[in-house]
Scaffold this motif. Structure first.
Motif, PDB file in Angstrom:
ATOM      1  N   ASP A  24       0.730  -1.229  -0.410  1.00 46.24           N
ATOM      2  CA  ASP A  24       0.167   0.701   0.039  1.00 46.24           C
ATOM      3  C   ASP A  24       1.083   1.159   0.052  1.00 46.24           C
ATOM      4  O   ASP A  24       0.790   2.158  -0.880  1.00 46.24           O
ATOM      5  CB  ASP A  24      -0.774  -0.361   0.801  1.00 46.24           C
ATOM      6  N   LEU A  25       2.213   1.695   0.439  1.00 45.24           N
ATOM      7  CA  LEU A  25       2.838   2.035   0.602  1.00 45.24           C
ATOM      8  C   LEU A  25       3.319   2.687  -0.823  1.00 45.24           C
ATOM      9  O   LEU A  25       3.406   3.579  -0.722  1.00 45.24           O
ATOM     10  CB  LEU A  25       4.118   2.150   1.918  1.00 45.24           C
ATOM     11  N   LEU A  26       3.755   1.594  -1.079  1.00 43.09           N
ATOM     12  CA  LEU A  26       4.774   1.663  -2.544  1.00 43.09           C
ATOM     13  C   LEU A  26       3.259   1.906  -3.905  1.00 43.09           C
ATOM     14  O   LEU A  26       3.765   2.748  -4.338  1.00 43.09           O
ATOM     15  CB  LEU A  26       5.345   0.683  -3.227  1.00 43.09           C
ATOM     16  N   ARG A  27       1.907   1.689  -3.534  1.00 45.88           N
ATOM     17  CA  ARG A  27       1.301   2.198  -4.426  1.00 45.88           C
ATOM     18  C   ARG A  27       0.628   3.588  -4.162  1.00 45.88           C
ATOM     19  O   ARG A  27       0.443   4.214  -5.092  1.00 45.88           O
ATOM     20  CB  ARG A  27       0.219   1.095  -5.002  1.00 45.88           C
ATOM     21  N   GLU A  28      -0.023   3.057  -3.042  1.00 50.05           N
ATOM     22  CA  GLU A  28      -0.876   4.548  -3.017  1.00 50.05           C
ATOM     23  C   GLU A  28      -0.281   5.228  -2.178  1.00 50.05           C
ATOM     24  O   GLU A  28      -0.252   6.682  -2.477  1.00 50.05           O
ATOM     25  CB  GLU A  28      -1.704   4.196  -1.513  1.00 50.05           C
ATOM     26  N   ASP A  29       1.019   5.376  -2.132  1.00 51.62           N
ATOM     27  CA  ASP A  29       2.018   7.135  -1.234  1.00 51.62           C
ATOM     28  C   ASP A  29       2.699   6.763  -2.183  1.00 51.62           C
ATOM     29  O   ASP A  29       3.358   8.539  -2.883  1.00 51.62           O
ATOM     30  CB  ASP A  29       2.661   6.647   0.047  1.00 51.62           C
ATOM     31  N   LEU A  30       3.573   6.233  -2.857  1.00 55.38           N
ATOM     32  CA  LEU A  30       4.737   6.474  -3.554  1.00 55.38           C
ATOM     33  C   LEU A  30       5.017   6.615  -5.262  1.00 55.38           C
ATOM     34  O   LEU A  30       5.081   6.835  -5.719  1.00 55.38           O
ATOM     35  CB  LEU A  30       5.609   5.763  -3.658  1.00 55.38           C
ATOM     36  N   GLY A  31       3.263   6.197  -5.488  1.00 52.27           N
ATOM     37  CA  GLY A  31       3.210   6.067  -6.848  1.00 52.27           C
ATOM     38  C   GLY A  31       3.600   4.795  -7.629  1.00 52.27           C
ATOM     39  O   GLY A  31       3.458   5.032  -9.085  1.00 52.27           O
ATOM     40  N   PHE A  32       3.951   3.860  -7.155  1.00 52.66           N
ATOM     41  CA  PHE A  32       4.689   2.342  -8.138  1.00 52.66           C
ATOM     42  C   PHE A  32       3.585   1.548  -8.171  1.00 52.66           C
ATOM     43  O   PHE A  32       3.476   0.369  -7.284  1.00 52.66           O
ATOM     44  CB  PHE A  32       5.672   1.911  -6.841  1.00 52.66           C
ATOM     45  N   THR A  33       2.404   2.012  -8.680  1.00 60.35           N
ATOM     46  CA  THR A  33       1.469   1.237  -9.207  1.00 60.35           C
ATOM     47  C   THR A  33       1.039   0.033  -9.890  1.00 60.35           C
ATOM     48  O   THR A  33       1.298  -0.851 -10.156  1.00 60.35           O
ATOM     49  CB  THR A  33       0.488   1.889  -9.900  1.00 60.35           C
ATOM     50  N   GLY A  34       2.957  -0.540 -10.469  1.00 60.83           N
ATOM     51  CA  GLY A  34       3.145  -2.215 -11.407  1.00 60.83           C
ATOM     52  C   GLY A  34       3.280  -3.211  -9.475  1.00 60.83           C
ATOM     53  O   GLY A  34       3.686  -4.048 -10.241  1.00 60.83           O
ATOM     54  N   VAL A  35       3.408  -2.426  -8.552  1.00 65.84           N
ATOM     55  CA  VAL A  35       2.903  -3.396  -7.163  1.00 65.84           C
ATOM     56  C   VAL A  35       2.266  -3.342  -7.511  1.00 65.84           C
ATOM     57  O   VAL A  35       0.891  -3.026  -6.859  1.00 65.84           O
ATOM     58  CB  VAL A  35       3.511  -2.639  -5.830  1.00 65.84           C
ATOM     59  N   HIS A  36       1.099  -5.200  -7.965  1.00 67.90           N
ATOM     60  CA  HIS A  36       0.256  -5.193  -8.129  1.00 67.90           C
ATOM     61  C   HIS A  36      -0.286  -5.991  -6.779  1.00 67.90           C
ATOM     62  O   HIS A  36      -0.427  -6.775  -5.767  1.00 67.90           O
ATOM     63  CB  HIS A  36      -0.002  -6.086  -9.510  1.00 67.90           C
ATOM     64  N   LEU A  37      -1.421  -6.020  -6.215  1.00 65.69           N
ATOM     65  CA  LEU A  37      -2.604  -5.807  -5.252  1.00 65.69           C
ATOM     66  C   LEU A  37      -2.881  -7.444  -5.682  1.00 65.69           C
ATOM     67  O   LEU A  37      -4.445  -7.001  -6.350  1.00 65.69           O
ATOM     68  CB  LEU A  37      -3.043  -5.392  -4.646  1.00 65.69           C
ATOM     69  N   GLY A  38      -3.325  -8.564  -5.575  1.00 65.17           N
ATOM     70  CA  GLY A  38      -4.112  -9.714  -6.023  1.00 65.17           C
ATOM     71  C   GLY A  38      -4.725 -10.134  -4.491  1.00 65.17           C
ATOM     72  O   GLY A  38      -5.691  -9.934  -4.620  1.00 65.17           O
ATOM     73  N   CYS A  39      -4.249 -11.387  -3.853  1.00 71.58           N
ATOM     74  CA  CYS A  39      -5.226 -11.737  -3.052  1.00 71.58           C
ATOM     75  C   CYS A  39      -4.928 -10.917  -1.649  1.00 71.58           C
ATOM     76  O   CYS A  39      -5.180 -11.528  -0.598  1.00 71.58           O
ATOM     77  CB  CYS A  39      -4.575 -13.138  -2.823  1.00 71.58           C
ATOM     78  N   GLU A  40      -3.613 -10.965  -1.480  1.00 65.71           N
ATOM     79  CA  GLU A  40      -3.110  -9.599  -0.435  1.00 65.71           C
ATOM     80  C   GLU A  40      -3.301 -10.608   0.897  1.00 65.71           C
ATOM     81  O   GLU A  40      -3.038 -10.437   2.121  1.00 65.71           O
ATOM     82  CB  GLU A  40      -4.225  -8.780  -0.069  1.00 65.71           C
ATOM     83  N   HIS A  41      -2.035 -11.851   0.754  1.00 64.18           N
ATOM     84  CA  HIS A  41      -1.846 -12.975   1.428  1.00 64.18           C
ATOM     85  C   HIS A  41      -1.089 -13.872   1.191  1.00 64.18           C
ATOM     86  O   HIS A  41      -0.436 -14.951   1.661  1.00 64.18           O
ATOM     87  CB  HIS A  41      -2.911 -14.222   1.604  1.00 64.18           C
ATOM     88  N   GLY A  42      -0.173 -13.206  -0.003  1.00 63.58           N
ATOM     89  CA  GLY A  42       1.222 -13.666  -0.478  1.00 63.58           C
ATOM     90  C   GLY A  42       1.172 -14.956  -1.438  1.00 63.58           C
ATOM     91  O   GLY A  42       1.633 -15.452  -1.527  1.00 63.58           O
ATOM     92  N   VAL A  43       0.349 -15.332  -1.425  1.00 63.97           N
ATOM     93  CA  VAL A  43      -0.435 -16.758  -2.229  1.00 63.97           C
ATOM     94  C   VAL A  43       0.293 -15.860  -3.831  1.00 63.97           C
ATOM     95  O   VAL A  43       0.607 -17.255  -4.472  1.00 63.97           O
ATOM     96  CB  VAL A  43      -1.968 -16.708  -2.352  1.00 63.97           C
ATOM     97  N   CYS A  44      -0.767 -15.660  -4.193  1.00 62.83           N
ATOM     98  CA  CYS A  44      -0.350 -14.708  -5.684  1.00 62.83           C
ATOM     99  C   CYS A  44       0.527 -14.513  -6.416  1.00 62.83           C
ATOM    100  O   CYS A  44       0.859 -14.830  -7.355  1.00 62.83           O
ATOM    101  CB  CYS A  44      -1.703 -14.657  -6.584  1.00 62.83           C
ATOM    102  N   GLY A  45       1.535 -13.680  -5.300  1.00 65.72           N
ATOM    103  CA  GLY A  45       2.676 -13.242  -6.296  1.00 65.72           C
ATOM    104  C   GLY A  45       2.681 -12.105  -6.755  1.00 65.72           C
ATOM    105  O   GLY A  45       4.306 -11.332  -7.290  1.00 65.72           O
TER     106      GLY A  45
END
Length: 153
Positions: A24-45
């Motif tokens: 969330d910090l990388l995506r929302e605060d710093l703008g690195f939207t290439g960090v994708h959120l899928g499962c949010e449990h560390g399973v999807c990668g």
């Protein structure tokens, strides 16, 4: 809390809640939207980044855990406007379709090729087995990584 970290060669300091995830910090605060959120449990990668030289799931880390860390996201793989050889290989060999898994696949593949510059197909498949793709069936991803490895040798 204040967190200072280096992302793609640039230092950032940000205020964040102690329970805020690194993703969330990388995506929302710093703008690195290439960090994708899928499962949010560390399973999807999908959120896989490089943290101090090793891959890590950004959704499973708190931002405060990355204090002082060196992070590379997919946005930091290219150099001087030139795609990283893996990015170019994914493009050339159709290793992506929707692209959602691609940043995590690239981080995982880059780590593999740093450790083993000439992996077998089985070794590639084993390494990317923790990254889920719902579009490609994996063959073109494997082909892309293998082609990048051959170019580097």
């Amino acid at each position: 809390m204040k967190v200072t970290l280096t992302v793609n060669g640039r230092q950032f300091t940000a205020d964040c809640e102690p329970r805020r995830t690194l993703a969330d910090l990388l995506r929302e605060d710093l703008g690195f939207t290439g960090v994708h959120l899928g499962c949010e449990h560390g399973v999807c990668g999908a959120c896989t980044i490089t943290l101090d030289g090793a891959t890590a799931r950004a959704c499973c880390l708190l931002a405060v855990q990355a204090e002082g860390a060196e992070i590379t996201t997919v946005e930091g793989m290219a150099t001087d406007g030139e795609l990283h050889p893996l990015q170019q290989s994914f493009r050339d060999h159709h290793g992506l379709q929707c692209g959602f898994c691609t940043p995590g696949m690239l981080a995982t593949a880059a780590e593999l090729l740093r450790e083993n510059p000439a992996p077998t197909e089985a070794e590639i498949r084993e390494r990317i087995s923790g990254n889920l793709c719902r579009c490609t069936g994996y063959q073109f991803i494997v082909d892309s990584i293998a082609a990048a490895a051959k170019k580097s040798c």
